[in-house]
Design an enzyme around this catalytic site. Structure first.
Site, PDB file in Angstrom:
ATOM      1  N   GLU A 231     -28.858  56.222 -10.252  1.00 38.66           N
ATOM      2  CA  GLU A 231     -28.679  57.410 -11.091  1.00 38.66           C
ATOM      3  C   GLU A 231     -28.945  56.949 -12.512  1.00 38.66           C
ATOM      4  OE1 GLU A 231     -27.834  59.812 -13.509  1.00 38.66           O
ATOM      5  OE2 GLU A 231     -25.692  59.488 -13.167  1.00 38.66           O
ATOM      6  N   CYS A 265     -26.003  61.496 -19.392  1.00 39.01           N
ATOM      7  CA  CYS A 265     -27.340  61.527 -18.774  1.00 39.01           C
ATOM      8  C   CYS A 265     -27.809  62.954 -18.558  1.00 39.01           C
ATOM      9  CB  CYS A 265     -27.333  60.731 -17.473  1.00 39.01           C
ATOM     10  SG  CYS A 265     -25.976  61.144 -16.377  1.00 39.01           S
TER      11      CYS A 265
END
Ligand code: NDP
Length: 457
Positions: A231, A265
């Site tokens: 990720e 993110c």
């Protein structure tokens, strides 16, 4: 990077930790591996009870744990407390739903010539999680809650700037009653990661963090033929079309870009606005961004604190300064305050072009770039003009436009008329350079399992 707690408000090193020696790491892997042999035989009911106890303990400890998070990485105490509450909800989610997500998969016995056939999800053993500091509880819990419910054993290599939080995470699982060595924090730097992944007793790895770290971990996992979930970064677009509620879109854009001091993110980073509403929306956005309270993250009422690390601040300054030197326009912020600590103000730029690094890189701070487009086609093209593909936001009340965004935005998740967020019940992950694999939901708990086909004559 030394393993240390450094106060981002002042840059003062508060506490340092000795890194584990290779022998100590080796011994910890041995204990985890031995624990895995027994832990895989525990029942879903027992695992769910331990997860629920961990959730209760998090509720009880929220204040002290949130303060520690703020001290180590600078997010506001309110958001740290919210993050810990979200972890409790993930623990409860997997306690409630994990067994059903891992129920046997029916296979039609007649079709395969068996008397009985099914798929069974079995744990795979010891899994290494390499985690970042930006959501130091949530990122780790997204891994830990499903992994422990599935019967796996966790090793956590947390970011070097959040060691006390890393130890508190291990302590939580100990106090919740999980068997010994089922979850272990390894206080090591990034150079120790390779030896852990290549150890034959470790089955798989997951990493949340930068592309560089993802490439390093993915390469080692690939060479060892081990499963890996990555990720990585994101440069999420936030498209505003003429039918949007402009005020709401400006308010949510501000939250999305500046929460966690811009170090998320899935924060919206590039704002792509239709020409018909560009001037009005930009005005609303600048008003909301300039109205934020920058200050001590320990204080109530603060919206934006310091960045987490000195390097992180240097990266943001370099991206903004280079863009401005090359002709981008600073609409707001952009000046580094002359004070100790890693402070940087909410910043908005227009006129950012493809030849600038800021156009291509993930700005990991409260820095927004705003673009004007003339059509939905142009909006989609610009939204996709990035190597990242984590989240994407589009604001429109037009159903046909919504369908186009859902179909054409290259992202692991698309949120219409809202900002991207994670939730235990929703799959989370990216495409392109934002990584691969999914966390959370049924997809997340199945990532680190062996789906064994069972065929009985
Ligand atoms: P990193 O990716 O470097 O750190 C994340 C984790 O990976 C940490 O535990 C780190 O350990 C570890 N790590 C770093 N390099 C390696 C390696 N070569 N092999 C194995 N493990 C490694 O994040 P940074 O803090 O340096 O942030 C840099 C950039 O990363 C940010 O500006 C942002 O763009 C991106 N990022 C994205 C995140 C996200 O949520 N997608 C989260 C954090 C960062 P250690 O701390 O010991 O170096």
């Amino acid at each position: 990077m030394p393993i240390a707690t450094t106060d981002p408000r002042t840059g003062e090193v508060l506490r340092t930790f000795e890194e584990l020696t290779p022998e100590e790491v080796e011994a910890a892997i041995g204990r985890a591996s031995a624990a895995a042999a027994d832990y895989r035989l525990t029942s879903y009911d027992d695992r769910a009870a331990w997860l629920r106890r961990a959730a209760e303990l998090l509720d009880e400890r929220t204040d002290e744990l949130a303060e520690l998070v703020t001290l180590e990485m600078g997010k506001t105490r309110a958001s740290a407390a919210g993050e810990i509450g979200k972890c409790a909800s993930a623990l409860r989610y997997y306690a409630d739903h994990g067994a059903e997500h891992l129920a046997d998969e029916p296979i039609d016995a007649e079709t395969v010539g068996a008397s009985r056939a099914y798929g069974r999800y079995l744990p795979i053993g010891v899994v290494l999680a390499v985690m970042p500091w930006n959501f130091p509880w949530w990122q780790a819990m997204r891994f830990a809650a499903p992994a422990l419910m599935a019967g796996n054993v966790g090793l956590l290599k947390h970011a070097s700037n959040v060691p006390q939080t890393a130890l508190a995470i291990e302590q939580l699982f100990v106090d919740a009653g999980f068997p010994d060595h089922v979850f272990t924090t390894l206080l090591v730097g990034s150079s120790a990661v390779e030896s852990v992944i290549t150890d034959s007793r470790v089955a798989a790895a997951t990493l949340t963090g930068s592309e560089g770290a993802g490439v390093a971990v993915g390469r080692v996992a690939g060479e060892s033929l081990k499963k890996v979930v990555l990720e990585l970064g994101g440069s999420d677009p936030f498209v505003v079309m003429p039918s949007a509620d402009l005020e709401e879109a400006a308010r949510v854009a501000t939250t999305s870009r500046t929460q966690n001091c811009g170090q998320s993110c899935i924060a919206a980073k590039r704002f792509i606005v239709h020409a018909d509403v560009y001037d009005e929306w930009l005005g609303l956005f600048l008003k909301a961004m300039s109205g934020l309270t920058v200050g001590d993250p320990m204080e109530e009422g603060t919206d934006v604190g310091p960045l987490a690390t000195e390097q992180g601040r240097e990266d943001v300054v370099a991206l903004v300064d280079a863009a401005v030197a090359d002709g981008a326009t600073l609409e707001l912020g952009g000046e580094t305050p002359d004070r100790p600590g890693w402070w940087y103000p909410p910043t908005v730029l227009t006129g950012v072009t493809e030849d600038m690094e800021l156009f291509h890189e993930e700005a990991f701070g409260p820095v927004a770039t705003v673009f004007k487009v003339g059509s939905i086609e142009e909006a989609v093209t610009l939204a996709n003009a990035t190597r990242f593909g984590l989240g994407a936001n589009a604001w429109t009340t037009d159903a046909a436009e919504q369908e186009i965004f859902v179909r054409d935005l290259e992202a692991g998740q698309t949120f219409i008329n809202s900002m991207t967020a994670s939730h235990p019940a929703m799959p989370f992950g990216g495409v392109k350079a934002s990584g691969h694999g999914r966390e959370l939901s049924a997809a997340g708990i199945r990532e680190f399992t062996n789906l064994k086909t069972v065929w009985i004559a």
